[in-house]
Structure formats: C-alpha cells, structure tokens
Design a protein around this motif. Structure first.
Motif, PDB file in Angstrom:
ATOM      1  N   THR A   1       0.857  -1.190   0.000  1.00  0.00           N
ATOM      2  CA  THR A   1       0.000   0.000   0.000  1.00  0.00           C
ATOM      3  C   THR A   1       0.893   1.239   0.000  1.00  0.00           C
ATOM      4  N   ALA A   2       0.443   2.252  -0.724  1.00  0.00           N
ATOM      5  CA  ALA A   2       1.319   3.387  -0.968  1.00  0.00           C
ATOM      6  C   ALA A   2       1.657   4.159   0.308  1.00  0.00           C
ATOM      7  N   VAL A   3       0.685   4.317   1.218  1.00  0.00           N
ATOM      8  CA  VAL A   3       0.991   5.040   2.465  1.00  0.00           C
ATOM      9  C   VAL A   3       2.086   4.311   3.235  1.00  0.00           C
TER      10      VAL A   3
ATOM     11  N   ASP B   1      -2.739  12.304   2.006  1.00  0.00           N
ATOM     12  CA  ASP B   1      -1.654  11.570   2.672  1.00  0.00           C
ATOM     13  C   ASP B   1      -0.438  11.450   1.751  1.00  0.00           C
ATOM     14  N   TYR B   2      -0.696  11.192   0.473  1.00  0.00           N
ATOM     15  CA  TYR B   2       0.434  11.043  -0.456  1.00  0.00           C
ATOM     16  C   TYR B   2       1.215  12.350  -0.577  1.00  0.00           C
ATOM     17  N   LEU B   3       0.494  13.478  -0.592  1.00  0.00           N
ATOM     18  CA  LEU B   3       1.207  14.756  -0.666  1.00  0.00           C
ATOM     19  C   LEU B   3       2.017  14.985   0.608  1.00  0.00           C
TER      20      LEU B   3
ATOM     21  N   VAL C   1       8.072  13.089  -8.123  1.00  0.00           N
ATOM     22  CA  VAL C   1       7.075  12.208  -7.501  1.00  0.00           C
ATOM     23  C   VAL C   1       5.832  12.224  -8.396  1.00  0.00           C
ATOM     24  N   PHE C   2       5.312  11.043  -8.723  1.00  0.00           N
ATOM     25  CA  PHE C   2       4.100  10.935  -9.543  1.00  0.00           C
ATOM     26  C   PHE C   2       3.028  10.252  -8.704  1.00  0.00           C
ATOM     27  N   ILE C   3       1.988  10.988  -8.362  1.00  0.00           N
ATOM     28  CA  ILE C   3       0.918  10.464  -7.498  1.00  0.00           C
ATOM     29  C   ILE C   3      -0.243  10.025  -8.385  1.00  0.00           C
ATOM     30  N   ASP C   4      -0.537   8.721  -8.354  1.00  0.00           N
ATOM     31  CA  ASP C   4      -1.576   8.190  -9.254  1.00  0.00           C
ATOM     32  C   ASP C   4      -2.141   6.881  -8.709  1.00  0.00           C
ATOM     33  N   ALA C   5      -2.461   6.852  -7.416  1.00  0.00           N
ATOM     34  CA  ALA C   5      -3.086   5.642  -6.848  1.00  0.00           C
ATOM     35  C   ALA C   5      -4.541   5.984  -6.511  1.00  0.00           C
ATOM     36  N   ASP C   6      -5.033   5.564  -5.363  1.00  0.00           N
ATOM     37  CA  ASP C   6      -6.412   5.901  -4.974  1.00  0.00           C
ATOM     38  C   ASP C   6      -6.461   7.387  -4.608  1.00  0.00           C
ATOM     39  N   LYS C   7      -7.343   8.112  -5.260  1.00  0.00           N
ATOM     40  CA  LYS C   7      -7.359   9.578  -5.106  1.00  0.00           C
ATOM     41  C   LYS C   7      -7.815  10.016  -3.707  1.00  0.00           C
ATOM     42  N   GLU C   8      -8.576   9.172  -3.057  1.00  0.00           N
ATOM     43  CA  GLU C   8      -9.041   9.480  -1.697  1.00  0.00           C
ATOM     44  C   GLU C   8      -7.859   9.740  -0.759  1.00  0.00           C
TER      45      GLU C   8
HETATM   46  C1  LIG Z   1      -4.857   4.928 -12.154  1.00  0.00           C
HETATM   47  S1  LIG Z   1      -3.921   3.491 -11.814  1.00  0.00           S
HETATM   48  C2  LIG Z   1      -2.283   4.055 -12.014  1.00  0.00           C
HETATM   49  C3  LIG Z   1      -1.600   3.437 -13.131  1.00  0.00           C
HETATM   50  C4  LIG Z   1      -0.124   3.783 -13.156  1.00  0.00           C
HETATM   51  N1  LIG Z   1       0.099   5.212 -13.211  1.00  0.00           N
HETATM   52  C5  LIG Z   1       0.501   3.104 -14.337  1.00  0.00           C
HETATM   53  O1  LIG Z   1       0.817   3.785 -15.301  1.00  0.00           O
HETATM   54  O2  LIG Z   1       0.640   1.897 -14.291  1.00  0.00           O
HETATM   55  C6  LIG Z   1      -4.030   3.400 -10.056  1.00  0.00           C
HETATM   56  C7  LIG Z   1      -3.221   2.279  -9.475  1.00  0.00           C
HETATM   57  O3  LIG Z   1      -3.103   2.504  -8.072  1.00  0.00           O
HETATM   58  C8  LIG Z   1      -3.211   1.270  -7.415  1.00  0.00           C
HETATM   59  N2  LIG Z   1      -3.658   1.538  -6.039  1.00  0.00           N
HETATM   60  C9  LIG Z   1      -4.902   1.830  -5.615  1.00  0.00           C
HETATM   61  N3  LIG Z   1      -4.918   2.046  -4.304  1.00  0.00           N
HETATM   62  C10 LIG Z   1      -3.646   1.872  -3.868  1.00  0.00           C
HETATM   63  C11 LIG Z   1      -3.027   1.948  -2.589  1.00  0.00           C
HETATM   64  N4  LIG Z   1      -3.727   2.256  -1.498  1.00  0.00           N
HETATM   65  N5  LIG Z   1      -1.705   1.710  -2.519  1.00  0.00           N
HETATM   66  C12 LIG Z   1      -0.990   1.424  -3.642  1.00  0.00           C
HETATM   67  N6  LIG Z   1      -1.528   1.340  -4.873  1.00  0.00           N
HETATM   68  C13 LIG Z   1      -2.840   1.555  -4.980  1.00  0.00           C
HETATM   69  C14 LIG Z   1      -4.195   0.476  -8.249  1.00  0.00           C
HETATM   70  O4  LIG Z   1      -4.011  -0.888  -8.064  1.00  0.00           O
HETATM   71  C15 LIG Z   1      -3.826   0.908  -9.670  1.00  0.00           C
HETATM   72  O5  LIG Z   1      -2.852   0.060 -10.198  1.00  0.00           O
END
Ligand SMILES: C[S@@+](CC[C@H](N)C(=O)[O-])C[C@H]1O[C@@H](n2cnc3c(N)ncnc32)[C@H](O)[C@@H]1O
Length: 119
Positions: free
Chosen positions: A14-16, A44-46, A33-40
């Motif tokens: 998990t990213a956190v 925390d990511y910032l 830094v590229f933030i692109d996981a769960d937007k909720e």
């Molecule tokens: C929009 S996709 C990003 C894709 C990525 N930028 C790429 O090019 O492969 C979001 C990704 O975040 C992951 N994700 C969602 N919640 C996460 C979390 N809490 N921790 C880590 N990864 C998470 C999902 O499994 C998904 O692969």
C-alpha cells in the motif's frame, strides 16, 4: 557502470505504508514524484511525499480534474474530496507552487497538477 537494477527499485504494498517505510529508512529525497493511486488518499500522499522532497522536487498528481467534478462543490465523492483536499493542502503550504493542466484525450476530460517544492 551502473546497471538498471542499481538505479531502479520497486516497492510492492500500500502506498501510504511504502512511503512511511521510505521515510523511516531515511531515503534520499526524490527529484520527481508521480501520485496516481487511490485519489481518496491524495492528501496523505502529498504530506508523505513532502517528507521525501527537497527544494526543486516536482510532484505531479494525476486525474485532478475528473470531468470537472473536482470543481463542483456539490460533488462529495471520496475521490473528488481527496483531490480537493490535496489542492487545499498544496495551496496552504508556503513551500509549494502548484498549477493544474486540463487535458482532453481518448479517455475524456481530465488533467494533472504540477507542484514545485521551493523550500
Ligand atoms: C490509475 S492506476 C495508475 C496506473 C499507473 N500510473 C501506471 O501507469 O501503471 C491506479 C493504481 O493505483 C493502485 N492503487 C490503488 N490504491 C492503492 C493503494 N492504497 N496503494 C498502492 N496502490 C494503490 C491500483 O491498483 C492501480 O494500479
């Protein structure tokens, strides 16, 4: 000469938790830094990314327009709230300059943010 495995590593989890682990290990600050996981969890990511930044670090946040939903204050979707709070945090932090770029592509209408860490 350095091989790819000397400069690239992937942390699975998990990213956190992964970011907290990097902070605990006193990792070198990141240039990008590229933030692109769960937007909720974007706030925390910032916050955690800033602990791994230095002056000059660039932080990019993906999917921050969400077809205009982020600007619609009636929209209370958790992902929208996460992105909105991310912008509020960035705007209130004097170390940060942030802008958002709206994009139109094959997946529709969205955008990304660019934040420069200055101190
Ligand atoms: C929009 S996709 C990003 C894709 C990525 N930028 C790429 O090019 O492969 C979001 C990704 O975040 C992951 N994700 C969602 N919640 C996460 C979390 N809490 N921790 C880590 N990864 C998470 C999902 O499994 C998904 O692969």
């Amino acid at each position: 000469a350095a091989g790819l495995s000397d400069v690239v590593s992937v942390i699975v989890g998990t990213a956190v938790r992964s970011l907290e682990q990097l902070i605990e290990e006193k990792a070198e600050p990141f240039d990008l830094v590229f933030i692109d996981a769960d937007k909720e969890s974007n706030p925390d990511y910032l916050r955690l990314s800033l602990a791994l930044s230095r002056p000059g670090t660039v932080i990019i946040g993906d999917n921050v327009v969400r077809k205009g939903r982020v600007g619609d204050l009636n929209n209370q979707d958790p992902d929208v709230l996460g992105v909105r709070k991310f912008f509020e945090q960035a705007a209130s932090d004097r170390r940060l300059d942030t802008t958002a770029v709206q994009t139109v592509g094959s997946k529709g209408w969205d955008g990304f943010s660019i934040t420069l860490v200055s101190a």
